[in-house]
Design a protein around this motif. Structure first.
Motif, short mmCIF file in Angstrom:
data_model
loop_
_atom_site.label_atom_id
_atom_site.label_comp_id
_atom_site.label_asym_id
_atom_site.label_seq_id
_atom_site.Cartn_x
_atom_site.Cartn_y
_atom_site.Cartn_z
N SER A 148 0.81 -1.22 0.00
CA SER A 148 0.00 0.00 0.00
C SER A 148 0.84 1.27 0.00
CB SER A 148 -0.98 0.02 1.17
OG SER A 148 -0.33 0.39 2.36
N HIS B 193 5.69 2.91 3.59
CA HIS B 193 5.81 2.58 5.00
C HIS B 193 5.66 1.08 5.25
CE1 HIS B 193 1.55 3.40 3.95
NE2 HIS B 193 1.45 2.20 4.46
N GLN B 194 5.28 0.34 4.21
CA GLN B 194 4.95 -1.08 4.36
C GLN B 194 6.05 -1.84 5.09
OE1 GLN B 194 2.14 -1.95 2.19
NE2 GLN B 194 1.90 -3.86 3.32
N SER B 195 5.68 -2.56 6.16
CA SER B 195 6.70 -3.28 6.92
C SER B 195 6.65 -4.77 6.66
CB SER B 195 6.50 -3.03 8.42
OG SER B 195 5.22 -3.49 8.83
N LYS B 196 5.52 -5.27 6.23
CA LYS B 196 5.42 -6.70 5.90
C LYS B 196 4.20 -6.90 5.03
CE LYS B 196 3.48 -9.92 7.84
NZ LYS B 196 3.26 -11.16 8.53
N LEU B 197 4.06 -8.09 4.48
CA LEU B 197 2.90 -8.37 3.65
C LEU B 197 2.05 -9.44 4.31
CD1 LEU B 197 4.77 -8.19 0.27
CD2 LEU B 197 3.07 -6.58 1.13
N MET C 25 -9.25 1.74 -0.37
CA MET C 25 -8.00 2.24 0.20
C MET C 25 -7.82 3.71 -0.16
SD MET C 25 -5.28 -0.80 -0.46
CE MET C 25 -5.90 -2.42 -0.86
N MET D 127 -1.32 3.39 7.07
CA MET D 127 -0.29 2.80 7.92
C MET D 127 -0.91 2.06 9.08
SD MET D 127 2.67 5.38 9.00
CE MET D 127 3.55 6.23 7.74
N GLU E 286 3.54 0.46 12.15
CA GLU E 286 4.33 1.08 11.08
C GLU E 286 4.61 2.54 11.43
OE1 GLU E 286 3.20 -1.92 7.38
OE2 GLU E 286 2.00 -0.12 7.66
N ASP F 165 7.51 2.37 13.50
CA ASP F 165 8.71 2.15 12.68
C ASP F 165 9.23 3.50 12.17
OD1 ASP F 165 8.35 -0.60 12.93
OD2 ASP F 165 7.42 -0.84 10.95
N VAL F 166 8.28 4.33 11.71
CA VAL F 166 8.67 5.63 11.17
C VAL F 166 9.29 6.49 12.29
CG1 VAL F 166 7.80 7.79 10.15
CG2 VAL F 166 6.95 5.57 9.33
N ARG G 141 2.62 -9.37 13.16
CA ARG G 141 1.87 -8.22 12.61
C ARG G 141 0.63 -8.66 11.84
NH1 ARG G 141 5.70 -2.97 11.60
NH2 ARG G 141 6.95 -3.27 13.47
#
Ligand SMILES: Cc1cc2nc3c(=O)[nH]c(=O)nc-3n(C[C@H](O)[C@H](O)[C@H](O)COP(=O)(O)OP(=O)(O)OC[C@H]3O[C@@H](n4cnc5c(N)ncnc54)[C@H](O)[C@@H]3O)c2cc1C
Ligand code: SF4
Ligand code: FES
Lengths: 667, 252
Positions: free
Chosen positions: A274, A277-281, B1, B36, B40, B43-44, B64
């Motif tokens: 998306s 910032h995506q950290s995982k899927l 989205m 987000m 996340e 994380d930022v 997650r």
């Protein structure tokens, strides 16, 4: 280059394991009590091995990096577990499961191991039921099954969309029972950082207590790695954030060969990326392909309009939809194996038919089956003769919710779109690694006394794993294989006394670990660990992902080497060594990924054929299917590390004595 | 989205280690994408702190996907934040408003001491399970899985109880820091299945004894646990455990 001996027992395929079991040397109970076993990992493979070995009387130590063994990545598995029970009376058998697995793996797995796996599969279900694992049941009270990709029988057992959770909690219960009995000592929030070898044999590990940062030495007569897969080398994958290659990689650097590192599975049904910032899927289980139909618009202008938000998926008329899997593979339709489904999605999106803003998504649509399959069946059950569209939908929705409710909720939570109303958007993502530490029939690596179980080894799935087979393999290895095969080794170790951990080999190993931690903390560069990880991931995805070619792989190797050098000069790891320091943990893992990534590319470059998840663009048939070269590549590539960036290839020839090797067809 | 950007102010609990007093730190987060996830956003924040030469915020997380039970943030006075049935890792920024101040703390309970920042020690849960949260069946003992048919209703109830992810939100939500919901979920799952009946008496007695020993508080039926449980574990389980416990005590 040498040829590797897999130590496969003699005799006809179906009798190998039975015979092996009744002739393998045994260790008597009194001796078991003085034999110590270290297990790294508490997922399905590790927890089941730990419980079973402790029940037999061995002294076991288990390590995991999470705060509890119950959180191992296995917990996230959704869809199910295969077993050749033939409860559905639909023609399943041990042989058929064996055959499907070898074929699904595109003829790159070892026959003897796969046959053993299929033979013990039924025992796994029995064991889990006895532990209280609440599998899905039919109204009569009997166990329920569903279909998965690459098969034509229903042999998948499941617990809604959380099969991995239920199986792992079963194994975890068995493990905790042994912890309570004092036969297993559990070390949570510990990370193994080195294998200790004495006179060529694995004799222990160095682990870091992640809370205090202290390094610890642990002795074992044998060491088992059940540390999971390395999909996170791609940064974005469906794996848990902490999944990593470190345990396997340290073993590799101590002499354990790495098998087929380039065989990675890209799963076709994941929620698309998306943003940056995506950290995982997030995976949407393959079981959804039982009832979800995959499509993109037939007309390129419709695809464009959807991307721009001018059309909604439900606006596209039935005749304007391209159910491309049903079109290309009528025999298996939406249930083709994962590698095939993933490539087909990429093909459509590359051709301009992708359906989200990035152009990298296809639809997975439940509307048809919700109404026509389930809605109608429910209406009939209730004696509603002329159900309205709305009734059909309402009735069908309830059935779909029972089957996949948690997955639908998760999808909505992540994307903000309700999949009961609008088709899901999906795209392939890295999911599983068929490659791993090379092991023989005993699950022993090329280092004596060092074993690898579960996803950490390379063993049973060839070049592509079928859905619902990883859970089966992890539990087979832990419950039913290692308890026998480890006897073959330990029977000769009963005279070996526990080696004190002030032995020079332990001292030396600890010193090396300490030095590399100090080094990471001393660089004090300018870029975060994650920034390097993301860059590595991009190289891997672009050049060693769903499609690969020689040119790209050669570039990738150079780029990874350069990135590794930059990492060791410019990474910034805050904090100190003597405290909980997640950045330091990540740094160590990424350092190992930066070496592994190169080996994956080296392996992918050397394998001049396409097979399973390894698709080399130069080697394809006219209609775009993988083109194997059995003449030259019917072997397992097992790599020995000479030094970082320099490997020697060893081969294990694959002999097919019971299956006729053929081009894989799902048409 | 449909992505939007919002600005929020974070007040985050920072605590160097178990012995440190701890305090809140304030961070301004600008241009946070509503697509987000909550983690996340952390994380930022951490990336920014690292670049500024500061210490990132330590927090627990792994899958997650709302299934491993590792994430554990107490957000605006509620474990796992404002939504029902959602873990911290599955919470997305579209659930917050532009300009909002968000307070983030660790789980607070005597049985869950803070390790650092938002990370707590929940190993007490593992010890409660080790005291009886299992069926004593060795590998190899089992009969064919279909020898005991289980009524679908019981199987479904057992499954519902078994979906507990061991996150500890129930404890964090409870003013007494009671672990009744967690313990009763395991007791119920096994009590509902014929395989689990054999040891039902010892199981409930041992698990409850261990729970008390681990410094979890008493249950006073406030129901906060059920309201905050991300997996919708029902209070019925507590009622079932109470019955099991009474019967077990009579038998002993
Ligand atoms: C989202 C998702 C869904 C899936 N669904 C299915 C499915 O439906 N069916 C199926 O068959 N398969 C499925 N799979 C695949 C399957 O879940 C995994 O392959 C399998 O669970 C791996 O189990 P494991 O025991 O080998 O490793 P893991 O469960 O990954 O466990 C690894 C363990 O090793 C520990 N560890 C690792 N490194 C270290 C170290 N250095 N020191 C200490 N401890 C360490 C970890 O703490 C952990 O305990 C799925 C995978 C994913 C990602
Ligand atoms: S009962 Fe609910 S809140 Fe408590 S640990 Fe289980 S899932 Fe978490
Ligand atoms: S990180 Fe696993 S449940 Fe949230």
């Amino acid at each position: 280059m040498s040829k590797l001996d897999a130590k496969i027992p003699e005799g006809p395929l179906a009798e190998k394991w039975t015979k092996y079991r009744s002739t393998v040397p045994l260790v008597n109970p009194a001796n078991k009590r003085s034999l110590e076993i270290i297990i790294v990992g508490s997922g399905l493979a590790g927890a089941s091995a730990a419980a079973s070995l402790a029940e037999l009387g061995y002294k076991v130590k288990v390590f995991c990096f999470q705060d509890s063994p119950r959180r191992a990545h296995s917990i996230a598995a959704q869809g199910g577990i295969n077993a050749a029970k033939n409860y559905q009376n639909d023609g399943d058998s041990v042989y058929r499961l064996f055959y499907d697995t070898i074929k699904g793996g595109d003829y790159r797995a070892r026959e003897a191991n796969v046959y053993r796996l299929a033979s013990v599969s039924a025992n796994i279900i029995d064991q889990c039921v006895a532990q209280g694992v609440p599998f899905a049941r039919e109204y009569g009270g009997y166990l329920s099954n569903r279909s998965f990709g690459g098969t034509q029988v229903q042999r998948t057992f499941y617990a809604a969309g959380q099969t991995g959770q239920q199986l792992l909690l079963g194994a975890y219960s068995a493990l905790q029972r042994q912890v309570g009995l004092g036969t297993v000592k559990m070390y949570a929030r510990h990370e193994m950082l080195e294998i200790v070898k004495i006179e060529g044999k694995a004799r222990g590990i160095i682990a870091r207590n992640l809370v205090t940062g202290k390094l610890e030495r642990h002795f074992g007569h044998a060491v088992l790695l059940a540390s999971g897969g390395y999909g996170n080398v791609f940064f974005l994958s469906t794996n848990a954030m902490g999944s990593n290659v470190t345990a396997a990689w340290k073993a590799h650097k101590q002499g354990a060969f790495f098998g087929n590192p380039c065989f990675t599975q890209i799963h076709p049904t994941c929620i698309p990326v998306s943003g940056d910032h995506q950290s995982k899927l997030t995976l949407m289980s393959e079981s959804l392909r039982n009832d979800g139909r995959i499509w993109v618009p037939k007309k390129i202008e419709d695809a464009k309009a959807i991307r721009e938000g001018k059309l909604k998926p439900n606006d596209i008329k039935e005749e304007d939809r391209d159910y491309y899997l049903e079109r290309r593979y009528p025999a298996f339709g939406n249930l083709v194996p994962r590698d095939v489904a993933s490539r087909a999605a990429k093909e459509r999106c590359d051709a301009g038919y992708g359906v989200n803003a990035t152009g990298e998504a296809v639809f997975l649509d439940f509307a048809y089956n919700m109404k026509e399959k389930y809605g109608r069946a429910e209406a009939t059950k209730r004696g509603i003769t002329n159900p309205t569209e709305a009734q059909l939908k309402e009735l069908g929705k309830a059935v779909v919710a029972e089957k996949y409710g948690n997955l639908f909720d998760m999808y909505k939570q992540i994307t903000g779109v309700d999949p009961y109303e609008e088709p899901m958007q999906i795209y392939p993502a890295v999911h599983y690694t068929m490659g791993g530490l090379w092991v023989d029939y005993n699950l022993m690596t090329t280092v004596p006394g060092l074993y690898a179980l579960g996803e950490a080894n390379f063993s049973d799935h060839g070049a592509n794993r079928l859905g619902a087979s990883a859970l089966m393999q992890g539990l087979a290895d832990g419950y039913f294989v290692i308890p026998y095969t480890i006897g073959a080794y330990l029977a000769n170790e009963i005279r070996t006394k526990a080696i004190p951990t002030d032995h020079p080999a332990f001292v030396e190993a600890e010193k090396n670990v300490q030095e590399s931690i100090d080094k990471l903390l001393s660089i004090k560069g300018t870029k975060s660990v994650d920034s390097f990880h993301k860059r590595l991931g991009k190289i891997m995805w672009d050049k060693c992902g769903m499609a690969r070619n020689a040119e790209g792989l050669k570039q990738a190797i150079q780029e990874i080497k350069a990135l590794r050098e930059e990492f060791w000069k410019d990474v910034r790891v805050p904090g100190t060594a003597n405290e909980l320091n997640p950045e330091l943990e990540k740094a160590g893992r990424v350092a190992d990924f930066l070496e592994l990534g190169e080996l994956m590319c080296v392996d992918a470059l050397h394998r001049n054929e396409s097979c399973g998840g390894h698709f080399r663009e130069e080697y394809q048939t006219e209609d775009g299917e993988a083109l194997r070269d059995d003449e030259n590549y019917a072997y397992v590539a097992a790599w020995e590390m000479k030094e970082v960036g320099n490997w020697e290839l060893h081969k294990e020839e694959l002999k097919y004595e019971n299956i006729k090797i053929a081009q894989r067809s799902y048409k | 989205m449909s992505e939007k950007k919002i600005n929020v102010t974070l007040k985050v609990w920072r605590q160097k280690n178990a012995n440190d007093q701890g305090r809140f730190e304030t961070y301004d987060m600008k241009g946070v994408s509503t697509d987000m996830s909550f983690l996340e956003m952390f994380d930022v924040l951490n990336e920014r702190l690292i670049n500024e030469g500061k210490e990132p915020v330590a927090f627990d997380h792994d899958c997650r996907e709302g299934i491993c039970g590792m994430c554990s943030m107490y957000i605006n006075g509620r474990p796992h934040g404002p939504l029902r049935g959602v873990t911290t890792c599955q919470l997305h920024m579209r659930s917050f408003n532009d300009g909002e101040t968000i307070v983030v703390e660790p789980w607070r309970a005597k049985a869950f001491p803070v390790i650092k920042d938002l990370v707590v020690d929940r190993s007490a849960f593992d010890r409660v399970i080790a005291a009886g949260g299992f069926i004593s069946v060795n590998t190899g003992n089992a009969q064919d899985g279909n020898t005991i048919p289980i009524p679908k209703e019981n199987a479904d109830k057992a499954f519902a109880a078994a979906t507990c992810i061991g996150c500890g939100a129930c404890v964090a939500a409870c003013k007494n820091a009671s672990a009744m919901l967690f313990v009763s979920a395991k007791v119920s799952q096994l009590a509902l299945l014929p395989q689990g009946r054999v040891e039902a008496t010892d199981r409930v007695l041992n698990m409850v004894a261990k729970m008390d020993e681990e410094n979890f508080g008493n249950c006073t039926n406030t129901g906060a646990c059920e309201a905050e449980c991300p997996k919708g574990i029902s209070l019925e389980n507590i009622a079932r455990m109470n019955r099991e416990f009474l019967v077990a005590n009579l038998k002993k």
